[in-house]
Write an enzyme that holds these catalytic residues in place. Structure first.
Site, PDB file in Angstrom:
ATOM      1  N   ILE A 158      41.744  53.375  47.965  1.00 19.96           N
ATOM      2  CA  ILE A 158      41.586  53.113  46.525  1.00 19.96           C
ATOM      3  C   ILE A 158      40.914  54.297  45.848  1.00 19.96           C
ATOM      4  O   ILE A 158      41.338  54.737  44.769  1.00 19.96           O
ATOM      5  CB  ILE A 158      40.815  51.807  46.296  1.00 19.96           C
ATOM      6  CG1 ILE A 158      41.616  50.615  46.838  1.00 19.96           C
ATOM      7  CG2 ILE A 158      40.530  51.616  44.801  1.00 19.96           C
ATOM      8  CD1 ILE A 158      40.862  49.292  46.805  1.00 19.96           C
ATOM      9  N   ARG A 239      32.193  45.918  45.672  1.00 20.39           N
ATOM     10  CA  ARG A 239      31.403  44.755  46.062  1.00 20.39           C
ATOM     11  C   ARG A 239      30.141  44.716  45.207  1.00 20.39           C
ATOM     12  O   ARG A 239      29.487  45.741  45.000  1.00 20.39           O
ATOM     13  CB  ARG A 239      31.020  44.803  47.554  1.00 20.39           C
ATOM     14  CG  ARG A 239      32.195  44.620  48.502  1.00 20.39           C
ATOM     15  CD  ARG A 239      32.759  43.202  48.424  1.00 20.39           C
ATOM     16  NE  ARG A 239      33.848  42.987  49.378  1.00 20.39           N
ATOM     17  CZ  ARG A 239      35.128  43.097  49.077  1.00 20.39           C
ATOM     18  NH1 ARG A 239      35.483  43.497  47.848  1.00 20.39           N
ATOM     19  NH2 ARG A 239      36.058  42.854  49.978  1.00 20.39           N
ATOM     20  N   GLU A 268      29.447  35.121  43.607  1.00 17.67           N
ATOM     21  CA  GLU A 268      30.640  34.772  42.833  1.00 17.67           C
ATOM     22  C   GLU A 268      31.088  33.350  43.141  1.00 17.67           C
ATOM     23  O   GLU A 268      31.279  33.033  44.335  1.00 17.67           O
ATOM     24  CB  GLU A 268      31.771  35.760  43.143  1.00 17.67           C
ATOM     25  CG  GLU A 268      31.426  37.185  42.763  1.00 17.67           C
ATOM     26  CD  GLU A 268      32.446  38.216  43.241  1.00 17.67           C
ATOM     27  OE1 GLU A 268      32.346  39.372  42.810  1.00 17.67           O
ATOM     28  OE2 GLU A 268      33.333  37.861  44.051  1.00 17.67           O
ATOM     29  N   HIS A 287      36.418  39.240  39.076  1.00 16.75           N
ATOM     30  CA  HIS A 287      36.964  39.686  40.374  1.00 16.75           C
ATOM     31  C   HIS A 287      38.493  39.577  40.381  1.00 16.75           C
ATOM     32  O   HIS A 287      39.089  38.947  41.252  1.00 16.75           O
ATOM     33  CB  HIS A 287      36.365  38.852  41.515  1.00 16.75           C
ATOM     34  CG  HIS A 287      36.440  39.553  42.842  1.00 16.75           C
ATOM     35  ND1 HIS A 287      35.459  39.445  43.789  1.00 16.75           N
ATOM     36  CD2 HIS A 287      37.389  40.376  43.384  1.00 16.75           C
ATOM     37  CE1 HIS A 287      35.795  40.161  44.870  1.00 16.75           C
ATOM     38  NE2 HIS A 287      36.956  40.738  44.637  1.00 16.75           N
TER      39      HIS A 287
END
Length: 322
Positions: A158, A239, A268, A287
């Protein structure tokens, strides 16, 4: 095979199909599973798929039939892999399904920080443009990306894709890592590897892409934030635990950094008193960077492929210790 999906709604809210998985065995799909029902629902299962429903040592103990756990995500800390391995349970994850989607979302967040598009849309709908004496107006400082520096912390798949997109926008890219080493990508300019502290000092935007480990937990704290420019922005799609959230909230509220855009939090869903949800100049999204239809389709395909490979005696994407 008896296959149980503990929390299928996030992956498939109704626009995908479980049909290919159902070809591999008898499938029970639960949208969500509360902690008190986890063990009951997997008691007689051969295969369990989970996204964020924890499978602890206590849950796994005594499940003699269970032979395979498929995590429907890249991160697999929801499973006690050591306990699973000790019981001969194979654990797999989905390593590459969402790279493009997350990188795209990083720039959706960056562009919103630069242009406040939602704010301007709401202003037009409220009639402000109709009443304006000028043909155009802005409610916030507008920021061009060309020539700005993007610091990337974590240079995996990523991070590399974010770097490629940044260079299309004309940004200078720095990567936290060993000093003095340049990194070249096919079709891209060189990016600089520098120590994290130097990256924080120089960057106009800091984007986090490292895993959450004991070494990276609380990586961005008051000491690190103090190195950043007052005009800098922080982006986190990795994260939530990478941040000391109260320190980041304090920095935002006191103007020590210009803004933040966060798709992940340490807990979360967040508690009502999470300091970042209402922090000044802070965008918080639920998220969702990974959740494009295309990424979820790939995730489903890979998850089914993982199960099929296991049933053929050739497991792939295993995260069990060697």
């Amino acid at each position: 095979m008896h296959i149980v999906v503990l929390d299928g709604f996030t992956l498939n809210p109704g626009d995908l199909s479980w049909e290919e998985l159902e070809r591999l065995g008898t499938v029970n799909v639960y949208d969500r599973t509360p902690p008190e029902l986890v063990k009951e629902r997997i008691q007689e299962s051969d295969i369990v798929l989970t996204n964020k429903t924890p499978l602890s040592k206590e849950v796994l103990t005594g499940l003699n039939r269970l032979k395979y756990i498929g995590v429907l995500a890249t991160g697999y800390n929801v499973v006690d892999v050591k306990a699973a391995s000790s019981q001969g349970i194979v654990v797999t994850n989905i390593p590459t399904y969402g790279t493009d989607s997350v990188a795209q979302f990083v720039f959706a967040l960056i562009l919103e920080l630069c242009h406040k598009i939602g704010m301007h849309r709401d202003s037009v709908r409220a009639g402000d443009w109709e009443e304006s004496p000028d043909f155009c107006y802005t409610l916030s400082r507008q920021i061009a990306l060309a020539g700005k520096t993007l610091g990337i912390v974590g240079y995996g798949r990523i991070g590399k894709q974010v770097s490629r997109l940044a260079q299309v926008f004309g940004m200078r890219v720095m990567v936290a890592g060993r000093e003095g080493r340049a990194v070249s990508e096919a079709g891209a300019e060189f990016v600089e590897r520098v120590p994290l502290e130097d990256l924080l000092v120089a960057s106009d935007f800091v984007s986090l892409h490292c895993p959450l480990t004991p070494e990276t937990e609380g990586l961005i704290n008051a000491e690190k934030i103090a190195l950043m420019k007052p005009s800098a922005f922080l982006i986190n799609t990795s994260r939530g635990g990478l941040l000391v959230e109260q320190h980041v909230a304090n920095a935002l509220n006191e103007g020590h950094i210009a803004g933040a855009a966060l798709d992940v939090l340490s807990s979360e869903p967040p508690s009502k008193d999470n300091p970042l949800v209402f922090a000044r100049n802070c965008i918080v999204t639920p998220h969702m960077a990974w959740a494009t239809f295309e990424a979820r389709s790939r995730l489903m395909d890979i998850a089914v492929g993982n199960v099929a490979a296991f049933l053929q005696g050739k497991p792939i994407h295993s995260v069990n210790p060697a």
